[in-house]
Design a protein around this motif. Sequence first.
Motif, PDB file in Angstrom:
ATOM      1  N   ASN A  82     -11.403   3.862 -13.507  1.00 18.78           N
ATOM      2  CA  ASN A  82     -10.424   4.132 -14.561  1.00 18.78           C
ATOM      3  C   ASN A  82      -9.225   4.327 -14.217  1.00 18.78           C
ATOM      4  O   ASN A  82      -8.692   5.173 -13.890  1.00 18.78           O
ATOM      5  CB  ASN A  82     -11.097   5.565 -15.644  1.00 18.78           C
ATOM      6  CG  ASN A  82     -10.415   5.592 -16.773  1.00 18.78           C
ATOM      7  OD1 ASN A  82     -10.856   4.733 -17.632  1.00 18.78           O
ATOM      8  ND2 ASN A  82      -9.540   6.348 -17.098  1.00 18.78           N
TER       9      ASN A  82
ATOM     10  N   ARG B 272     -11.588  13.984 -13.937  1.00 18.14           N
ATOM     11  CA  ARG B 272     -11.577  14.211 -15.312  1.00 18.14           C
ATOM     12  C   ARG B 272     -13.018  13.539 -15.794  1.00 18.14           C
ATOM     13  O   ARG B 272     -13.845  13.910 -16.598  1.00 18.14           O
ATOM     14  CB  ARG B 272     -10.767  13.075 -16.064  1.00 18.14           C
ATOM     15  CG  ARG B 272      -9.511  13.556 -16.603  1.00 18.14           C
ATOM     16  CD  ARG B 272      -8.540  12.956 -17.413  1.00 18.14           C
ATOM     17  NE  ARG B 272      -8.575  11.723 -17.410  1.00 18.14           N
ATOM     18  CZ  ARG B 272      -8.825  10.595 -18.535  1.00 18.14           C
ATOM     19  NH1 ARG B 272      -9.102  11.281 -19.639  1.00 18.14           N
ATOM     20  NH2 ARG B 272      -8.496   9.343 -18.464  1.00 18.14           N
ATOM     21  N   PHE B 273     -13.497  12.398 -14.923  1.00 21.34           N
ATOM     22  CA  PHE B 273     -14.739  11.688 -15.412  1.00 21.34           C
ATOM     23  C   PHE B 273     -15.793  12.376 -14.437  1.00 21.34           C
ATOM     24  O   PHE B 273     -17.027  12.182 -14.900  1.00 21.34           O
ATOM     25  CB  PHE B 273     -14.592  10.304 -15.226  1.00 21.34           C
ATOM     26  CG  PHE B 273     -13.699   9.724 -16.475  1.00 21.34           C
ATOM     27  CD1 PHE B 273     -14.440   9.440 -17.617  1.00 21.34           C
ATOM     28  CD2 PHE B 273     -12.430   9.563 -16.151  1.00 21.34           C
ATOM     29  CE1 PHE B 273     -13.618   9.031 -18.729  1.00 21.34           C
ATOM     30  CE2 PHE B 273     -11.563   8.945 -17.234  1.00 21.34           C
ATOM     31  CZ  PHE B 273     -12.293   8.704 -18.279  1.00 21.34           C
TER      32      PHE B 273
ATOM     33  N   ASP C  18     -10.420   9.534  -3.985  1.00 22.75           N
ATOM     34  CA  ASP C  18      -8.969   9.467  -4.480  1.00 22.75           C
ATOM     35  C   ASP C  18      -8.099   9.511  -2.845  1.00 22.75           C
ATOM     36  O   ASP C  18      -8.580  10.338  -2.172  1.00 22.75           O
ATOM     37  CB  ASP C  18      -8.371  10.503  -5.377  1.00 22.75           C
ATOM     38  CG  ASP C  18      -7.130   9.954  -6.136  1.00 22.75           C
ATOM     39  OD1 ASP C  18      -7.483   9.640  -7.306  1.00 22.75           O
ATOM     40  OD2 ASP C  18      -5.942   9.907  -5.572  1.00 22.75           O
ATOM     41  N   PHE C  19      -6.928   8.749  -3.287  1.00 20.89           N
ATOM     42  CA  PHE C  19      -6.059   8.926  -2.073  1.00 20.89           C
ATOM     43  C   PHE C  19      -4.883  10.137  -2.049  1.00 20.89           C
ATOM     44  O   PHE C  19      -4.135  10.372  -1.050  1.00 20.89           O
ATOM     45  CB  PHE C  19      -5.623   7.571  -1.491  1.00 20.89           C
ATOM     46  CG  PHE C  19      -4.496   7.005  -2.503  1.00 20.89           C
ATOM     47  CD1 PHE C  19      -4.093   7.203  -3.363  1.00 20.89           C
ATOM     48  CD2 PHE C  19      -3.900   5.603  -1.931  1.00 20.89           C
ATOM     49  CE1 PHE C  19      -3.213   6.893  -4.458  1.00 20.89           C
ATOM     50  CE2 PHE C  19      -3.033   5.092  -2.791  1.00 20.89           C
ATOM     51  CZ  PHE C  19      -2.702   5.648  -4.087  1.00 20.89           C
ATOM     52  N   ILE C  20      -5.044  10.974  -2.926  1.00 26.82           N
ATOM     53  CA  ILE C  20      -3.989  11.959  -3.017  1.00 26.82           C
ATOM     54  C   ILE C  20      -4.780  13.308  -2.698  1.00 26.82           C
ATOM     55  O   ILE C  20      -5.821  13.828  -3.537  1.00 26.82           O
ATOM     56  CB  ILE C  20      -3.460  12.009  -4.357  1.00 26.82           C
ATOM     57  CG1 ILE C  20      -2.335  10.662  -4.694  1.00 26.82           C
ATOM     58  CG2 ILE C  20      -2.310  13.289  -4.606  1.00 26.82           C
ATOM     59  CD1 ILE C  20      -1.623  10.395  -3.689  1.00 26.82           C
TER      60      ILE C  20
ATOM     61  N   TRP D 196       2.011   7.445  -6.016  1.00 24.46           N
ATOM     62  CA  TRP D 196       1.151   8.546  -6.561  1.00 24.46           C
ATOM     63  C   TRP D 196       1.667   9.934  -5.976  1.00 24.46           C
ATOM     64  O   TRP D 196       1.377  11.056  -6.322  1.00 24.46           O
ATOM     65  CB  TRP D 196      -0.291   7.863  -6.395  1.00 24.46           C
ATOM     66  CG  TRP D 196      -0.596   7.249  -7.510  1.00 24.46           C
ATOM     67  CD1 TRP D 196      -0.716   5.942  -7.471  1.00 24.46           C
ATOM     68  CD2 TRP D 196      -0.848   7.886  -8.914  1.00 24.46           C
ATOM     69  NE1 TRP D 196      -1.247   5.712  -8.884  1.00 24.46           N
ATOM     70  CE2 TRP D 196      -1.117   6.650  -9.872  1.00 24.46           C
ATOM     71  CE3 TRP D 196      -0.848   9.110  -9.214  1.00 24.46           C
ATOM     72  CZ2 TRP D 196      -1.490   6.944 -10.892  1.00 24.46           C
ATOM     73  CZ3 TRP D 196      -1.094   9.431 -10.712  1.00 24.46           C
ATOM     74  CH2 TRP D 196      -1.415   8.352 -11.452  1.00 24.46           C
TER      75      TRP D 196
ATOM     76  N   MET E 215      -2.676  12.425 -14.570  1.00 19.60           N
ATOM     77  CA  MET E 215      -3.854  11.332 -14.584  1.00 19.60           C
ATOM     78  C   MET E 215      -3.373  10.340 -15.734  1.00 19.60           C
ATOM     79  O   MET E 215      -3.922   9.220 -15.112  1.00 19.60           O
ATOM     80  CB  MET E 215      -5.108  12.477 -15.054  1.00 19.60           C
ATOM     81  CG  MET E 215      -5.426  13.323 -13.778  1.00 19.60           C
ATOM     82  SD  MET E 215      -5.909  12.623 -12.366  1.00 19.60           S
ATOM     83  CE  MET E 215      -4.243  12.753 -11.410  1.00 19.60           C
TER      84      MET E 215
ATOM     85  N   ARG F 187       0.957  -1.440  -0.046  1.00 16.16           N
ATOM     86  CA  ARG F 187       0.039  -0.119  -0.116  1.00 16.16           C
ATOM     87  C   ARG F 187       0.992   1.157  -0.112  1.00 16.16           C
ATOM     88  O   ARG F 187       0.692   2.151  -0.745  1.00 16.16           O
ATOM     89  CB  ARG F 187      -0.818  -0.283   1.213  1.00 16.16           C
ATOM     90  CG  ARG F 187      -2.102   0.877   1.361  1.00 16.16           C
ATOM     91  CD  ARG F 187      -3.298   0.109   0.879  1.00 16.16           C
ATOM     92  NE  ARG F 187      -3.301  -0.383  -0.561  1.00 16.16           N
ATOM     93  CZ  ARG F 187      -3.418   0.198  -1.753  1.00 16.16           C
ATOM     94  NH1 ARG F 187      -3.493   1.426  -1.752  1.00 16.16           N
ATOM     95  NH2 ARG F 187      -3.243  -0.525  -2.862  1.00 16.16           N
TER      96      ARG F 187
ATOM     97  N   PHE G  20      -5.145  16.190  -5.453  1.00 14.21           N
ATOM     98  CA  PHE G  20      -5.899  15.621  -6.674  1.00 14.21           C
ATOM     99  C   PHE G  20      -7.541  16.203  -6.278  1.00 14.21           C
ATOM    100  O   PHE G  20      -8.153  16.511  -7.166  1.00 14.21           O
ATOM    101  CB  PHE G  20      -5.796  14.232  -7.073  1.00 14.21           C
ATOM    102  CG  PHE G  20      -4.461  13.730  -7.626  1.00 14.21           C
ATOM    103  CD1 PHE G  20      -3.533  14.654  -8.010  1.00 14.21           C
ATOM    104  CD2 PHE G  20      -4.449  12.506  -7.721  1.00 14.21           C
ATOM    105  CE1 PHE G  20      -2.281  14.302  -8.225  1.00 14.21           C
ATOM    106  CE2 PHE G  20      -2.958  12.039  -8.394  1.00 14.21           C
ATOM    107  CZ  PHE G  20      -2.191  13.058  -8.616  1.00 14.21           C
TER     108      PHE G  20
ATOM    109  N   ASP H 220      -8.162   5.983   0.674  1.00 14.51           N
ATOM    110  CA  ASP H 220      -7.699   4.883   0.028  1.00 14.51           C
ATOM    111  C   ASP H 220      -9.027   3.807  -0.468  1.00 14.51           C
ATOM    112  O   ASP H 220      -9.864   3.431   0.345  1.00 14.51           O
ATOM    113  CB  ASP H 220      -6.798   4.122   1.172  1.00 14.51           C
ATOM    114  CG  ASP H 220      -6.011   2.890   0.110  1.00 14.51           C
ATOM    115  OD1 ASP H 220      -6.476   2.385  -0.691  1.00 14.51           O
ATOM    116  OD2 ASP H 220      -4.663   2.821   0.361  1.00 14.51           O
ATOM    117  N   ALA H 221      -8.825   3.511  -1.735  1.00 16.71           N
ATOM    118  CA  ALA H 221     -10.017   2.928  -2.358  1.00 16.71           C
ATOM    119  C   ALA H 221     -10.292   1.262  -1.476  1.00 16.71           C
ATOM    120  O   ALA H 221     -11.167   0.789  -1.358  1.00 16.71           O
ATOM    121  CB  ALA H 221      -9.848   2.306  -3.793  1.00 16.71           C
TER     122      ALA H 221
ATOM    123  N   GLY I 181      -8.798  11.015  -9.276  1.00 18.59           N
ATOM    124  CA  GLY I 181      -7.656  11.801  -9.496  1.00 18.59           C
ATOM    125  C   GLY I 181      -8.438  13.352  -9.333  1.00 18.59           C
ATOM    126  O   GLY I 181      -9.187  13.567  -8.593  1.00 18.59           O
TER     127      GLY I 181
ATOM    128  N   GLY J  62     -10.687   6.473  -7.210  1.00 15.30           N
ATOM    129  CA  GLY J  62      -9.478   6.571  -8.027  1.00 15.30           C
ATOM    130  C   GLY J  62      -9.679   7.943  -8.907  1.00 15.30           C
ATOM    131  O   GLY J  62      -9.125   7.899 -10.034  1.00 15.30           O
TER     132      GLY J  62
END
Length: 461
Positions: free
Chosen positions: A122, A64-65, A80-82, A14, A26, A7, A85, A105-106, A61, A59
């Motif tokens: 994605n 974008r989506f 997302d874990f960052i 990232w 991304m 992990r 982002f 975290d996912a 980011g 995830g």
Amino acid sequence: MAAEVRRDNFKSFWDKYAGQPNTNSMMLNNNADELEELDRADILASLPILTNKEVVDIGAGIGRFTTVLAETAKWVMSTDFIESFVSRNRERNAHLGNINYQVGDAVNLKMNDTSVDLVFTNWLMMYLSDSETVEFIHNCMRWLRPYGYVHLRESCSEPSTGRTKKNTMHDDGSTNPTHYRFSSLYINLLRSIRYRDEDGKLWRFDLHWSCSVPTYIKRQNNWRQVHWLSQKVPADLGDKETSFNELLDLFSNVWKKYQLDWDAKLDNEESVWTDKIFSTILSPESVLKNSTVFVYTPRLVSPFVHVNSFLLADQFQANVWNVETVPEYYRTSLTKANTRKDQRVRFGWNENLQSSLNYWKQRDASFDLVVATELLRSTTSEELKELTTIMTPGSRILTLEPNETGDESQLRQLISDAELKITKWKDVTADAHEAQKVYFEHHKKDGKSDNLHWFLIEIRL
Ligand SMILES: C[S@@+](CC[C@H](N)C(=O)[O-])C[C@H]1O[C@@H](n2cnc3c(N)ncnc32)[C@H](O)[C@@H]1O
């Protein structure tokens, strides 16, 4: 402990990009602007209609989506874990009031059972270990409402930028922990899981399709950017719940080994023994330039019974869509596509002909020619009739059919039940056996000609 180390590995991978919350990071591509919009459009076009649906983008980011998902869905959770982002995502989508954001975290994501209609990812599984991937797919089952969908998209077998270093953002100095898994592993996992809910009801995924992302074929000559759409449906009668350990062993060991065995047998195939047989019926005069050809190759009696789609594209300047139904053979076809780099040839995986027909009917397809092996062997007259709905009027189906007894009556009956006309019928048994012999000798494979009867059949609409 081992899991924690992994992990950290992915998190620090990232973290290196945390200072660059932009499109390049991304897509891990210095040239992302050229691809971003087209890639996004490809993925979004493949999703079910989201009006009034609740969606989670994991995830995500910089989102974008998320933006486009939220434009139609009722509600989106974007995570997302960052942290940087997620902040960028929040800024970009400040005008949309139906998004919740979460830094996390996912792997540890908590959501209520049956609370979402679409789990959207994605490029996420490639940053999870095998056990985390299996667990994540279990979680998707839990989170999804009945008949909800999960979308996955991964770089299979190689980075999205291919094997060259051009445009990659992976620096040379550090190790890249990403898992570029075989496409067949994801197909097998999605198809194998059987999950029992709290009410004791058993569920499975109906995997609607597996396809390459067209933009990556067109711009990067890469067929191994693959995505999948699965739907949570009740399991079939007699299905048994799968355990985590059983799936993990299959995912980490068994399927991988199985794939490698098939790679060794099929990757260096230079020709296909059916080439010679089809060449007797396919002349340049009979196939118009730029035709669209639907190729169906279930490979039931042998993995070597299929159609050489590259040859069709080459000889007739045709655009070919080749449906594979066995995940391992599909992956070998993608490998060949990446080697040959003929963009006219595309491969899709579907469970069976019906599933591919559903896919193409939704897209209003119209093929000028169908070339198949074992089509009649693997289909019903209803399906055969339905196949004509994705074909242009007056077009034809060519199929090479094996038969144990040489009795033609059942095959003829199936065609007549589908209200179709046989325009040519050739017994090509001797030619098929000779072609198989030559194929095995040339490829130095331990195989020999079969004992089957072979018919080459032309059917007209
Ligand atoms: C290649 S980027 C893709 C981002 C976005 N899905 C897209 O397509 O634009 C992968 C993203 O997954 C995130 N990620 C990777 N592993 C994660 C994990 N275990 N939990 C949450 N996010 C993760 C990364 O921080 C990164 O934003």
